[in-house]
Design a protein around this motif. Structure first.
Motif, PDB file in Angstrom:
ATOM      1  N   PHE A  99     -58.685-130.219 -55.282  1.00  0.00           N
ATOM      2  CA  PHE A  99     -58.179-131.047 -56.102  1.00  0.00           C
ATOM      3  C   PHE A  99     -57.386-132.008 -55.373  1.00  0.00           C
ATOM      4  O   PHE A  99     -57.271-132.936 -55.683  1.00  0.00           O
ATOM      5  N   VAL A 100     -57.297-131.370 -53.804  1.00  0.00           N
ATOM      6  CA  VAL A 100     -57.162-132.868 -52.996  1.00  0.00           C
ATOM      7  C   VAL A 100     -57.881-133.941 -53.091  1.00  0.00           C
ATOM      8  O   VAL A 100     -57.627-135.273 -53.729  1.00  0.00           O
ATOM      9  N   SER A 101     -59.326-133.951 -53.136  1.00  0.00           N
ATOM     10  CA  SER A 101     -61.027-134.336 -53.859  1.00  0.00           C
ATOM     11  C   SER A 101     -60.819-135.153 -54.772  1.00  0.00           C
ATOM     12  O   SER A 101     -61.980-136.621 -55.000  1.00  0.00           O
ATOM     13  N   LEU A 102     -60.004-134.327 -55.890  1.00  0.00           N
ATOM     14  CA  LEU A 102     -60.769-135.151 -57.180  1.00  0.00           C
ATOM     15  C   LEU A 102     -60.278-136.440 -57.755  1.00  0.00           C
ATOM     16  O   LEU A 102     -61.168-136.984 -58.154  1.00  0.00           O
ATOM     17  N   PRO A 103     -59.770-137.354 -57.470  1.00  0.00           N
ATOM     18  CA  PRO A 103     -59.232-138.547 -57.415  1.00  0.00           C
ATOM     19  C   PRO A 103     -58.964-139.598 -55.935  1.00  0.00           C
ATOM     20  O   PRO A 103     -58.939-141.168 -56.553  1.00  0.00           O
ATOM     21  N   ILE A 104     -60.420-138.816 -55.118  1.00  0.00           N
ATOM     22  CA  ILE A 104     -60.257-139.972 -54.112  1.00  0.00           C
ATOM     23  C   ILE A 104     -61.205-141.204 -54.813  1.00  0.00           C
ATOM     24  O   ILE A 104     -61.280-141.826 -54.351  1.00  0.00           O
TER      25      ILE A 104
END
Length: 290
Positions: A99-104
């Motif tokens: 979830f944290v890495s999705l929009p990186i």
């Protein structure tokens, strides 16, 4: 207008990510980061969460308070949680990691868009106005495809298994990643070209603002390029590089993520704006003497 909606979404999403990373820090304050290759040891996690990200967010909010329509302020608000995402640990659950890495990718695209909108918040050259939002949106979609394409949430040391992996998505992810790589070449080149083109037609105040940005970019990026070239000698086995070199390279990556937003904000707010000519002359004199 639709770019503003994209930035709204990324800011709201990023606020949730920031909260997740803060909870992760409370639960695992001494844990290593999966971004260790980028200087992401526990100290860097704390720096990203409690120094870098809040500072960028405050500067973005101040710009929007002074100039409500300035897109640069929104881009800084988007980049703040992207910077905070470097504070996650290897102990976080795989689902939250994904979830944290999705929009990186979209965060980095927004970061690279800053020089195009600096200093007045309007894209330059003007024809890029509808193009840049489309590129950021594609980065968000590509990031989603890449998260579903691989067995791990990130191809980094210590990254956990990806709970959202979809069989057969690797080909789609690789295809979108290839297009993204092609888009990145002109986007990165334009980071340096767009301010130069704007400088030629800018008024006196805008020229001073662009000088601040150019001077600090040179100060920050030159040491990074030197260290990066030093790392090329260890391309076969990066872990064999001297620990000090790895630490310095990682620290500079953190600085690169922090300083451009800070300098852009200071220039827009016109803090010591007219001192830049004196600073540049002294820098050139000291460099020549050295």
């Amino acid at each position: 207008r639709y770019f503003r909606l994209i930035l709204w979404f990324l800011t709201a999403y990023g606020s949730v990510v920031w909260l997740i990373t803060l909870v992760d820090w409370v639960q695992h304050p001494g844990a290593e980061s999966p971004y260790a290759a980028f200087g992401g040891d526990p100290a860097f996690r704390a720096f990203a969460l409690f120094v870098g990200a809040p500072l960028i967010a405050v500067l973005g909010a101040v710009i929007l308070r002074k100039q409500r329509q300035n897109t640069v302020g929104w881009l800084l608000l988007v980049w703040a949680p992207g910077f905070a995402a470097f504070g996650i640990s290897v102990e976080i659950s795989p689902a939250l990691f994904a979830f944290v890495s999705l929009p990186i990718v979209a965060w980095w695209m927004s970061f690279l868009a800053l020089p195009y909108y600096f200093p007045d918040g309007r894209a330059y050259p003007r024809w890029l106005g509808p193009v840049l939002p489309a590129v950021v949106l594609y980065g968000l979609v590509a990031g989603l495809a890449l998260q579903m394409a691989f067995d791990r949430v990130q191809e980094l040391a210590g990254a956990p298994a990806n709970p959202f992996s979809v069989p057969g998505m690797q080909a789609v992810g690789n295809y979108m990643s290839s297009i993204l790589s092609v888009l990145m070449v002109p986007l990165i080149a334009g980071v340096f070209i767009a301010p130069l083109l704007r400088f030629r037609q800018a008024d006196y105040v805008s020229r001073q603002q662009i000088k601040w940005f150019a001077w600090w970019s040179a100060i920050v990026f030159m040491p990074y390029l030197v260290l990066y070239m030093g790392m090329s000698a260890f391309s076969d086995d990066p872990s064999a590089a001297p620990p000090l070199l790895l630490w310095l390279l990682g620290a500079l990556i953190g600085v690169i993520g922090l300083f451009p937003p800070v300098i852009i904000a200071f220039a827009i707010l016109r803090y010591r704006l007219y001192d830049i000519d004196v600073i540049i002359r002294r820098t050139l004199v000291y460099s020549a003497l050295t």
